[in-house]
Design a protein around this motif. Structure first.
Motif, PDB file in Angstrom:
ATOM      1  N   MET B   1       0.839  -1.207   0.000  1.00 15.55           N
ATOM      2  CA  MET B   1       0.000   0.000   0.000  1.00 15.55           C
ATOM      3  C   MET B   1       0.868   1.250   0.000  1.00 15.55           C
ATOM      4  O   MET B   1       1.685   1.441   0.900  1.00 15.55           O
ATOM      5  CB  MET B   1      -0.890   0.023   1.253  1.00 15.55           C
ATOM      6  N   PRO B   2       0.704   2.121  -0.989  1.00 21.41           N
ATOM      7  CA  PRO B   2       1.550   3.298  -1.079  1.00 21.41           C
ATOM      8  C   PRO B   2       1.105   4.407  -0.129  1.00 21.41           C
ATOM      9  O   PRO B   2      -0.012   4.393   0.370  1.00 21.41           O
ATOM     10  CB  PRO B   2       1.375   3.744  -2.533  1.00 21.41           C
ATOM     11  N   GLY B   3       1.991   5.344   0.083  1.00 24.82           N
ATOM     12  CA  GLY B   3       1.653   6.501   0.903  1.00 24.82           C
ATOM     13  C   GLY B   3       1.539   7.737   0.046  1.00 24.82           C
ATOM     14  O   GLY B   3       1.926   7.752  -1.108  1.00 24.82           O
ATOM     15  N   VAL B   4       0.985   8.781   0.662  1.00 22.69           N
ATOM     16  CA  VAL B   4       0.802  10.038  -0.054  1.00 22.69           C
ATOM     17  C   VAL B   4       1.639  11.095   0.640  1.00 22.69           C
ATOM     18  O   VAL B   4       1.700  11.107   1.872  1.00 22.69           O
ATOM     19  CB  VAL B   4      -0.681  10.470  -0.011  1.00 22.69           C
ATOM     20  N   ASN B  27       1.375   7.895   5.821  1.00 30.35           N
ATOM     21  CA  ASN B  27       2.171   6.672   5.686  1.00 30.35           C
ATOM     22  C   ASN B  27       1.348   5.485   5.225  1.00 30.35           C
ATOM     23  O   ASN B  27       0.127   5.433   5.405  1.00 30.35           O
ATOM     24  CB  ASN B  27       2.828   6.338   7.022  1.00 30.35           C
ATOM     25  N   ASP B  28       2.048   4.520   4.653  1.00 30.37           N
ATOM     26  CA  ASP B  28       1.447   3.264   4.191  1.00 30.37           C
ATOM     27  C   ASP B  28       0.590   2.622   5.270  1.00 30.37           C
ATOM     28  O   ASP B  28       1.054   2.407   6.381  1.00 30.37           O
ATOM     29  CB  ASP B  28       2.556   2.234   3.907  1.00 30.37           C
ATOM     30  N   GLY B  29      -0.625   2.307   4.910  1.00 34.13           N
ATOM     31  CA  GLY B  29      -1.465   1.494   5.788  1.00 34.13           C
ATOM     32  C   GLY B  29      -1.920   2.182   7.057  1.00 34.13           C
ATOM     33  O   GLY B  29      -2.563   1.559   7.885  1.00 34.13           O
ATOM     34  N   GLY B  57      -1.111  25.703  -5.535  1.00 32.73           N
ATOM     35  CA  GLY B  57       0.327  25.516  -5.643  1.00 32.73           C
ATOM     36  C   GLY B  57       0.735  24.272  -4.887  1.00 32.73           C
ATOM     37  O   GLY B  57      -0.055  23.710  -4.131  1.00 32.73           O
ATOM     38  N   GLY B  58       1.972  23.841  -5.104  1.00 37.26           N
ATOM     39  CA  GLY B  58       2.480  22.667  -4.400  1.00 37.26           C
ATOM     40  C   GLY B  58       2.263  21.384  -5.175  1.00 37.26           C
ATOM     41  O   GLY B  58       1.717  21.403  -6.284  1.00 37.26           O
ATOM     42  N   ARG B  59       2.713  20.281  -4.599  1.00 36.72           N
ATOM     43  CA  ARG B  59       2.659  19.003  -5.304  1.00 36.72           C
ATOM     44  C   ARG B  59       2.049  17.914  -4.420  1.00 36.72           C
ATOM     45  O   ARG B  59       2.166  17.948  -3.202  1.00 36.72           O
ATOM     46  CB  ARG B  59       4.065  18.552  -5.702  1.00 36.72           C
ATOM     47  N   ILE B  60       1.403  16.960  -5.064  1.00 35.15           N
ATOM     48  CA  ILE B  60       0.897  15.779  -4.362  1.00 35.15           C
ATOM     49  C   ILE B  60       1.619  14.577  -4.949  1.00 35.15           C
ATOM     50  O   ILE B  60       1.618  14.383  -6.173  1.00 35.15           O
ATOM     51  CB  ILE B  60      -0.624  15.612  -4.555  1.00 35.15           C
ATOM     52  N   LEU B  61       2.255  13.787  -4.111  1.00 30.18           N
ATOM     53  CA  LEU B  61       2.972  12.615  -4.591  1.00 30.18           C
ATOM     54  C   LEU B  61       2.295  11.353  -4.071  1.00 30.18           C
ATOM     55  O   LEU B  61       1.929  11.271  -2.898  1.00 30.18           O
ATOM     56  CB  LEU B  61       4.428  12.636  -4.113  1.00 30.18           C
ATOM     57  N   LEU B  62       2.129  10.387  -4.962  1.00 33.22           N
ATOM     58  CA  LEU B  62       1.635   9.076  -4.553  1.00 33.22           C
ATOM     59  C   LEU B  62       2.769   8.094  -4.805  1.00 33.22           C
ATOM     60  O   LEU B  62       3.151   7.884  -5.956  1.00 33.22           O
ATOM     61  CB  LEU B  62       0.395   8.701  -5.376  1.00 33.22           C
ATOM     62  N   ASP B  63       3.304   7.562  -3.714  1.00 29.52           N
ATOM     63  CA  ASP B  63       4.408   6.624  -3.868  1.00 29.52           C
ATOM     64  C   ASP B  63       5.568   7.241  -4.645  1.00 29.52           C
ATOM     65  O   ASP B  63       6.182   6.598  -5.494  1.00 29.52           O
ATOM     66  CB  ASP B  63       3.915   5.390  -4.635  1.00 29.52           C
ATOM     67  N   GLY B  64       5.822   8.525  -4.413  1.00 34.38           N
ATOM     68  CA  GLY B  64       6.936   9.190  -5.078  1.00 34.38           C
ATOM     69  C   GLY B  64       6.584   9.773  -6.436  1.00 34.38           C
ATOM     70  O   GLY B  64       7.352  10.537  -7.001  1.00 34.38           O
ATOM     71  N   GLN B  65       5.408   9.407  -6.975  1.00 34.08           N
ATOM     72  CA  GLN B  65       5.031   9.910  -8.305  1.00 34.08           C
ATOM     73  C   GLN B  65       4.175  11.159  -8.176  1.00 34.08           C
ATOM     74  O   GLN B  65       3.251  11.194  -7.363  1.00 34.08           O
ATOM     75  CB  GLN B  65       4.221   8.840  -9.027  1.00 34.08           C
ATOM     76  N   ASN B  66       4.460  12.135  -9.013  1.00 34.01           N
ATOM     77  CA  ASN B  66       3.694  13.374  -8.954  1.00 34.01           C
ATOM     78  C   ASN B  66       2.311  13.169  -9.594  1.00 34.01           C
ATOM     79  O   ASN B  66       2.207  12.879 -10.772  1.00 34.01           O
ATOM     80  CB  ASN B  66       4.466  14.467  -9.700  1.00 34.01           C
ATOM     81  N   PRO B 152      -8.961   0.910  -4.052  1.00 38.17           N
ATOM     82  CA  PRO B 152      -8.204   2.145  -4.216  1.00 38.17           C
ATOM     83  C   PRO B 152      -6.884   2.085  -3.449  1.00 38.17           C
ATOM     84  O   PRO B 152      -6.776   1.345  -2.472  1.00 38.17           O
ATOM     85  CB  PRO B 152      -9.126   3.201  -3.606  1.00 38.17           C
ATOM     86  N   SER B 153      -5.917   2.859  -3.931  1.00 36.76           N
ATOM     87  CA  SER B 153      -4.652   2.901  -3.210  1.00 36.76           C
ATOM     88  C   SER B 153      -4.795   3.739  -1.944  1.00 36.76           C
ATOM     89  O   SER B 153      -4.096   3.521  -0.964  1.00 36.76           O
ATOM     90  CB  SER B 153      -3.561   3.463  -4.105  1.00 36.76           C
ATOM     91  N   ILE B 154      -5.687   4.700  -1.982  1.00 37.17           N
ATOM     92  CA  ILE B 154      -5.934   5.551  -0.818  1.00 37.17           C
ATOM     93  C   ILE B 154      -7.444   5.599  -0.593  1.00 37.17           C
ATOM     94  O   ILE B 154      -8.216   5.696  -1.535  1.00 37.17           O
ATOM     95  CB  ILE B 154      -5.458   7.000  -1.066  1.00 37.17           C
ATOM     96  N   PHE B 155      -7.827   5.532   0.663  1.00 34.84           N
ATOM     97  CA  PHE B 155      -9.240   5.537   1.025  1.00 34.84           C
ATOM     98  C   PHE B 155      -9.512   6.842   1.765  1.00 34.84           C
ATOM     99  O   PHE B 155      -8.868   7.125   2.778  1.00 34.84           O
ATOM    100  CB  PHE B 155      -9.495   4.312   1.908  1.00 34.84           C
ATOM    101  N   LEU B 156     -10.444   7.641   1.235  1.00 34.64           N
ATOM    102  CA  LEU B 156     -10.719   8.955   1.813  1.00 34.64           C
ATOM    103  C   LEU B 156     -12.127   9.004   2.380  1.00 34.64           C
ATOM    104  O   LEU B 156     -13.069   8.513   1.757  1.00 34.64           O
ATOM    105  CB  LEU B 156     -10.565  10.030   0.733  1.00 34.64           C
ATOM    106  N   LEU B 157     -12.271   9.592   3.555  1.00 37.97           N
ATOM    107  CA  LEU B 157     -13.602   9.738   4.138  1.00 37.97           C
ATOM    108  C   LEU B 157     -13.773  11.173   4.625  1.00 37.97           C
ATOM    109  O   LEU B 157     -12.988  11.660   5.432  1.00 37.97           O
ATOM    110  CB  LEU B 157     -13.798   8.776   5.315  1.00 37.97           C
ATOM    111  N   ASP B 158     -14.809  11.855   4.091  1.00 37.67           N
ATOM    112  CA  ASP B 158     -15.057  13.244   4.455  1.00 37.67           C
ATOM    113  C   ASP B 158     -16.215  13.292   5.438  1.00 37.67           C
ATOM    114  O   ASP B 158     -17.363  13.098   5.048  1.00 37.67           O
ATOM    115  CB  ASP B 158     -15.376  14.053   3.198  1.00 37.67           C
ATOM    116  N   GLU B 159     -15.926  13.546   6.689  1.00 43.66           N
ATOM    117  CA  GLU B 159     -16.953  13.601   7.742  1.00 43.66           C
ATOM    118  C   GLU B 159     -17.912  12.419   7.639  1.00 43.66           C
ATOM    119  O   GLU B 159     -19.132  12.612   7.535  1.00 43.66           O
ATOM    120  CB  GLU B 159     -17.762  14.907   7.637  1.00 43.66           C
TER     121      GLU B 159
END
Lengths: 327, 351
Positions: B1-4, B27-29, B57-66, B152-159
């Motif tokens: 599982m990758p990190g962001v 972090n992963d997991g 502005g800025g960058r978001i990386l998933l497992d090192g990839q932009n 999904p590689s990342i699981f997001l929950l908004d409220e």
């Protein structure tokens, strides 16, 4: 969870309490009187008149004569000759109304959808603008289109002056337009054509289409569209798999309302449709108020138009129920 | 599982700054909670991670990839929305299988996967139901299953819990945490409920006005808040204003000893922080003890909350309910001790 409890408790009235009276008896009576005097009695009168008998050179008298209906379906001289003139007019009524209402909804839908995703303020401004467009009368709108499409001063002149006509001729598109009846040997022409008729009719009901579609589209929860995107749906897939299915019934309903409304179009048809391709609405008017002064025959035509429209609505409704059940 | 990881990510809406430039690692997991009051930028942050909002502005990386410029439908991070955002025109099974359907997975395989996920969220027999026939808790389970269907590689929950009632919310918090641990999926939860964050998260990111105030484990955040804001936002606390004098804190006529010795100069105003459950009721006077009168006893069931008036101002202390009734009653005079190691010192807020 709380909402479920709330619903349950509200549907079971507490014991010992009589259910509240639903309507006041007076309001009920007024309602019935209004419906009977303004809907049922005029309708029954039209039915009765449609069986009346025309007296040559005069008005008509009450009778029970079905020759008006016979004339509608096979012509007055039947069985010697047979004419389908009025069936053709019935067909044109539906032809224009169906195409124009579908066209209006199809073009209003993307507009209403984009509008419903804008800020509150710009939504309000657009709605106010559209409502003011609705206030233009049919005569006024048709007059505008008449000028725009007239062969001497409207778009055809613009085509000619800007050289677009010549370009069409050299590129070969002119022949295509001629085949479609949208050009005479010299220039493009829009009057009289089905094209002009349908475009004008669509234009007439377009604001209504937006206003009728808007509430359903505005109610779509934005997060539903976003959820679809996070599950891998590109924008068009979101539209196809989430937006359209959630507004299926409002879209069908809007198309039907506009269709019924357009069945009665008069001004646009008389101005833009070729005389041999005019509709029953025009023919009814001619019979009742025009040169022939034949109210019974006009009434018979109106009744046939009405019954056919009801049949079409029933068929659509049944198809709708069928697909609903299949899902 | 990758990190962001987020690098200097920020968002402006016109002249308003929703998120100031922020660096964060997920972090992963791990389950990370973005915690803060409404308007602190936590939802904007998670929406930028999902791809629903474009960063200024800025960058978001998933497992090192932009992945900063990838649209949401390419990222395909499963997301659970506050309103659950289920499709009312589809059945439960079709909702769960939606991501598979639009990505061309066959009907049979889709239904099988949907069934697996419904088993996972403990709703095996609900596949044929319509969304309108489900309760709030059931809808949430379906929303979770649907977001997980695409693996999904990342699981997001908004409220995710705010539409549920209090009791169900606590159950679902534990259940969601267990599910996340079982799947080992990198998860980010946005919440304004500090109990929810404490219950579920490996790490908590506390945010305020578009800025990160503190990042840490629930223990760190609770016991060692980095600022007065974090201290007041997480859990209950007593705040006492005082002045530093020769290494101790003077509050009125009392002198309080503190374990932490930050370099305050003499005469600076400070605010002391102490958790109610760390305060003691004692029999004899000693270090940091003071007299107090009980003005109100609040029975919370598992514990009693005593509101006191003391020489250093109002105090709240908590004691577990061990005998079934309160040993102390309203109006009673008692001795309270604030152990030196339970007190943290912060610079006082400018008045």
């Amino acid at each position: 969870m709380t909402t479920t409890v709330g619903v349950e408790s509200s549907t079971t009235p507490p014991p010992g309490l009589a259910p509240p009276q639903r309507r006041l008896p007076l309001a009920n009576t007024i309602f019935c009187v209004v419906v009977v005097s303004f809907c049922i009695i005029p309708f029954l009168l039209v039915i009765a008149i449609s069986f009346g008998e025309k007296i040559e050179g005069a008005a008509w008298r009450w009778s029970f004569d079905h020759s008006n209906y016979l004339r509608f379906f096979v012509g007055a001289d039947w069985p010697d000759t047979r004419t389908t003139l009025y069936i053709r007019r019935l067909w044109f009524s539906f032809y224009y109304a169906i195409i124009a209402s579908v066209l209006a909804v199809a073009t209003a839908f993307p507009f209403a959808y984009v509008m419903s995703r804008q800020s509150r303020r710009s939504q309000t401004l657009w709605l106010v603008f559209l409502l003011s467009a609705v206030s233009l009368s049919e005569v006024f709108v048709v007059m505008g289109w008449d000028i725009l499409l007239s062969n001497r001063s409207g778009l055809p002149m613009v085509f000619k002056e800007t050289g677009l006509t010549d370009w069409l001729k050299t590129s070969g598109w002119f022949e295509v337009l001629r085949e479609w009846g949208l050009a005479n040997p010299r220039n493009v022409r829009f009057k009289p054509t089905d094209f002009a008729t349908i475009v004008t009719m669509s234009y007439l009901v377009w604001p209504y289409a937006v206003i009728l579609l808007y509430p359903a589209l505005a109610r779509i929860d934005n997060s539903m569209l976003e959820a679809a995107r996070t599950m891998g749906a590109p924008p068009l897939t979101v539209l196809r798999t989430v937006v359209l299915p959630s507004v299926r019934l409002p879209v069908i309903g809007t198309t039907l309302i506009l269709f019924v409304f357009l069945l009665g179009s008069y001004v646009a048809i008389t101005v833009f449709a070729h005389p041999s391709r005019q509709t029953l609405a025009v023919s009814v008017y001619d019979s009742v108020r025009g040169a022939t002064m034949n109210a019974p025959f006009g009434a018979a035509q109106a009744i046939v138009l009405l019954i056919t429209a009801v049949l079409v609505l029933l068929i659509v409704w049944m198809i709708g129920r069928r697909t609903e059940a299949l899902q | 599982m990758p990190g962001v990881s987020l690098q200097q990510i920020n968002k402006q809406f016109g002249n308003d700054t929703a998120v100031s430039p922020t660096d964060l690692e997920f972090n992963d997991g791990e389950l990370t909670a973005l915690l803060g009051p409404s308007g602190c930028g936590k939802t904007t942050l998670i929406r930028m991670i999902a791809g629903l909002e474009t960063p200024s502005g800025g960058r978001i990386l998933l497992d090192g990839q932009n992945i900063t410029d990838q649209p949401a439908h390419i990222r395909r991070f499963g997301m659970v929305f506050q309103s659950f955002a289920l499709f009312p025109h589809l059945t439960v099974t079709d909702n769960v299988g939606y991501s598979l359907k639009i990505n061309g997975v066959g009907k049979e395989q889709r239904e099988q996967r949907a069934q697996e996920l419904l088993d996972l969220v403990q709703m095996p027999q609900f596949g044929k139901r319509r969304i309108g026939e489900l309760s709030g808790g059931q809808r949430q389970r379906v929303a979770i299953a649907r977001a997980l269907a695409q693996q999904p590689s990342i699981f997001l929950l908004d409220e995710p819990m705010s539409a549920l009632d209090a009791k169900l919310r606590e159950e679902m918090q534990v259940e969601l945490r267990l599910l996340q641990q079982r799947l080992g999926i990198t998860t980010i939860v946005v919440t304004h409920d500090q109990r929810e964050a404490m219950t579920m998260a490996d790490r908590i990111v506390v945010m305020k006005k578009g800025q990160v105030e503190q990042v840490g484990t629930p223990d760190e955040i609770y016991n060692n808040p980095a600022s007065l804001f974090v201290a007041s936002f997480i859990g209950k606390a007593n705040f006492i204003n005082g002045i530093i004098r020769r290494g101790t804190v003077i509050v009125g006529n009392n002198e309080l000893a503190t374990a932490d010795k930050p370099g305050f100069i003499d005469g600076s105003s400070v605010t002391l922080f102490s958790r109610p459950e760390r305060c003691r009721i004692v029999d004899n006077t000693g270090e940091n003890t003071m007299r107090g009168e009980v003005t109100y006893v609040r029975n919370v069931g598992s514990l009693f909350e005593y509101h006191l008036t003391t020489d250093i101002g109002p105090l709240i202390i908590e004691k577990p309910n061990l005998q079934g009734n309160s040993p102390i009653t309203k109006g009673q005079q008692i001795l309270v001790q604030l152990p030196a190691d339970s007190i943290k010192t912060f610079p006082a807020l400018a008045a």
